[in-house]
Design a protein around this motif. Sequence first.
Motif, PDB file in Angstrom:
ATOM      1  N   UNK A  65       0.702  -1.170   0.047  1.00 54.64           N
ATOM      2  CA  UNK A  65      -0.059  -0.104   0.017  1.00 54.64           C
ATOM      3  C   UNK A  65       0.749   1.193   0.067  1.00 54.64           C
ATOM      4  N   UNK A  66       2.002   0.938   0.597  1.00 50.32           N
ATOM      5  CA  UNK A  66       3.040   2.318   0.629  1.00 50.32           C
ATOM      6  C   UNK A  66       3.371   2.677  -0.853  1.00 50.32           C
ATOM      7  N   UNK A  67       3.957   1.935  -1.609  1.00 50.39           N
ATOM      8  CA  UNK A  67       4.324   1.919  -2.900  1.00 50.39           C
ATOM      9  C   UNK A  67       2.887   2.348  -3.680  1.00 50.39           C
ATOM     10  N   UNK A  68       1.972   1.589  -3.553  1.00 51.00           N
ATOM     11  CA  UNK A  68       0.752   2.027  -4.497  1.00 51.00           C
ATOM     12  C   UNK A  68       0.024   3.390  -4.251  1.00 51.00           C
ATOM     13  N   UNK A  69       0.133   3.903  -2.797  1.00 54.35           N
ATOM     14  CA  UNK A  69      -0.210   5.204  -2.780  1.00 54.35           C
ATOM     15  C   UNK A  69       0.735   6.286  -3.109  1.00 54.35           C
ATOM     16  N   UNK A  70       2.049   5.857  -3.314  1.00 53.66           N
ATOM     17  CA  UNK A  70       2.969   6.800  -3.846  1.00 53.66           C
ATOM     18  C   UNK A  70       2.655   7.079  -5.337  1.00 53.66           C
ATOM     19  N   UNK A  71       2.539   5.854  -5.988  1.00 50.73           N
ATOM     20  CA  UNK A  71       2.203   5.811  -7.651  1.00 50.73           C
ATOM     21  C   UNK A  71       0.922   6.574  -7.861  1.00 50.73           C
ATOM     22  N   UNK A  72       0.041   6.337  -6.852  1.00 55.30           N
ATOM     23  CA  UNK A  72      -1.218   7.070  -7.345  1.00 55.30           C
ATOM     24  C   UNK A  72      -1.042   8.540  -6.995  1.00 55.30           C
ATOM     25  N   UNK A  73      -0.302   9.067  -6.361  1.00 58.78           N
ATOM     26  CA  UNK A  73       0.128  10.609  -6.054  1.00 58.78           C
ATOM     27  C   UNK A  73       1.126  11.004  -7.144  1.00 58.78           C
ATOM     28  N   UNK A  74       1.173  10.220  -8.152  1.00 59.64           N
ATOM     29  CA  UNK A  74       2.214  10.774  -9.354  1.00 59.64           C
ATOM     30  C   UNK A  74       3.619  10.295  -9.184  1.00 59.64           C
ATOM     31  N   UNK A  75       4.009   9.795  -7.949  1.00 58.04           N
ATOM     32  CA  UNK A  75       5.579   9.384  -7.969  1.00 58.04           C
ATOM     33  C   UNK A  75       6.032   8.344  -8.794  1.00 58.04           C
ATOM     34  N   UNK A  76       7.258   8.576  -9.297  1.00 62.24           N
ATOM     35  CA  UNK A  76       7.907   7.644 -10.015  1.00 62.24           C
ATOM     36  C   UNK A  76       8.800   6.472  -8.973  1.00 62.24           C
ATOM     37  N   UNK A  77       9.381   5.649 -10.004  1.00 59.46           N
ATOM     38  CA  UNK A  77      10.117   4.462  -9.214  1.00 59.46           C
ATOM     39  C   UNK A  77      11.202   5.146  -8.352  1.00 59.46           C
ATOM     40  N   UNK A  78      12.064   6.112  -8.958  1.00 61.40           N
ATOM     41  CA  UNK A  78      12.964   6.744  -8.158  1.00 61.40           C
ATOM     42  C   UNK A  78      12.401   7.547  -6.693  1.00 61.40           C
ATOM     43  N   UNK A  79      11.460   8.156  -7.035  1.00 60.93           N
ATOM     44  CA  UNK A  79      10.897   8.847  -5.824  1.00 60.93           C
ATOM     45  C   UNK A  79      10.213   8.089  -4.813  1.00 60.93           C
ATOM     46  N   UNK A  80       9.486   6.755  -5.492  1.00 62.51           N
ATOM     47  CA  UNK A  80       9.235   6.009  -4.389  1.00 62.51           C
ATOM     48  C   UNK A  80      10.480   5.091  -3.825  1.00 62.51           C
ATOM     49  N   UNK A  81      11.187   4.960  -4.247  1.00 61.33           N
ATOM     50  CA  UNK A  81      12.479   4.121  -3.733  1.00 61.33           C
ATOM     51  C   UNK A  81      12.971   5.197  -2.478  1.00 61.33           C
ATOM     52  N   UNK A  82      13.386   6.501  -2.962  1.00 56.27           N
ATOM     53  CA  UNK A  82      14.032   7.305  -2.020  1.00 56.27           C
ATOM     54  C   UNK A  82      13.244   8.031  -0.730  1.00 56.27           C
ATOM     55  N   UNK A  83      12.143   8.030  -1.131  1.00 55.04           N
ATOM     56  CA  UNK A  83      11.258   8.792  -0.495  1.00 55.04           C
ATOM     57  C   UNK A  83      10.234   8.024   0.478  1.00 55.04           C
ATOM     58  N   UNK A  84       9.973   6.718   0.025  1.00 55.27           N
ATOM     59  CA  UNK A  84       8.979   5.884   0.561  1.00 55.27           C
ATOM     60  C   UNK A  84       9.828   4.755   1.005  1.00 55.27           C
ATOM     61  N   UNK A  85      10.611   3.944   0.410  1.00 56.49           N
ATOM     62  CA  UNK A  85      11.015   2.681   0.814  1.00 56.49           C
ATOM     63  C   UNK A  85      12.128   2.909   1.587  1.00 56.49           C
ATOM     64  N   UNK A  86      13.108   3.862   1.222  1.00 54.84           N
ATOM     65  CA  UNK A  86      14.469   3.803   2.281  1.00 54.84           C
ATOM     66  C   UNK A  86      14.301   4.424   3.606  1.00 54.84           C
ATOM     67  N   UNK A  87      13.228   5.181   3.710  1.00 54.47           N
ATOM     68  CA  UNK A  87      13.121   5.700   5.019  1.00 54.47           C
ATOM     69  C   UNK A  87      12.809   4.731   5.902  1.00 54.47           C
ATOM     70  N   UNK A  88      11.860   3.315   5.386  1.00 57.09           N
ATOM     71  CA  UNK A  88      11.191   2.462   6.382  1.00 57.09           C
ATOM     72  C   UNK A  88      12.180   1.429   6.215  1.00 57.09           C
ATOM     73  N   UNK A  89      13.572   1.381   5.671  1.00 55.68           N
ATOM     74  CA  UNK A  89      14.350   0.451   5.500  1.00 55.68           C
ATOM     75  C   UNK A  89      15.620   0.856   6.570  1.00 55.68           C
TER      76      UNK A  89
END
Length: 287
Positions: A162-186
């Motif tokens: 859901x974290x990735x899907x919500x980012x994609x729905x807000x218009x984020x690309x793969x790079x933005x999803x990785x650096x702003x969504x995935x890495x902060x929770x990793x």
Amino acid sequence: MKRMYPFDYFLYALMVLMTAAWLYPLILTLSISLSDGTDPLLRVTFFPVDFNIQSYLFIFQDGRIFRYYFNTIGYALGSVVVHLLFTSMMAFPFVVKDFRGKTFLNVYLVITMFFGGGLLPSFFINRALGMIDNPLVMILPGAVSGFAVILFRTFFGNIPTELRESAYMDGAGHYRTLFQIILPVSKAVLATFALMNIVGTWNAWFPPMLYFRNPNLMPIQIYLRRMLILFDFSDAQNVDLRAMHTLVTNRTLRSAAVIVTIFPVLCIYPFMQKHFTKGMMLGSVKG
């Protein structure tokens, strides 16, 4: 209060013994380095004999150690940044549903874990790439490993989609999803591999021996090797310590050299370890 079972006492006793087995050589080395080396017996246990810091003063009089420290810190920081960046970028596509080529890359990663090119092919490739007397030889060859990518992929896969899907729905690309969504929770996995990479780079001595000809590029482990094996404590070879009229000997100087070399890693480890046991959702989106 939680009830203790006999096996719990066994585990605690085992951990105490393992901790003592690790601490005793460190404490003994520290005590010897702070002892008066003029005593030929130098029977040190846990406390220094005739406390003095002459061994450390002698070591830091050699200006090379500061240059080696600076080199090693640069190699460690560069290696950590490159390793975490490239590993994260390679692991993230495995959790993207429409990414093609997952099977091929999985097999490729597993093969690299079981088979290596060997020392001579690696040396010839690095030499052809201009890595002789190049600081990048301490950073780029270990930028990505199959083992790290697989663990990163597994960790990323356990993060709610859901974290990735919500980012994609807000218009984020793969790079933005990785650096702003995935890495902060990793942060837990990032801290773990950062520490492993720092320790590995800090302890590396064979690649510098193989690729560096310029002494100004040498890391701290080469300095330690010269102290322990070659007994080279200054710019002059074969120093006669008896002629210096100091309270140091081969044994106290070598012990001090070991402490000086490992001290930064001992300082970093407690601050990094706290991330190991924290939850997977550390740093996630707050409501």
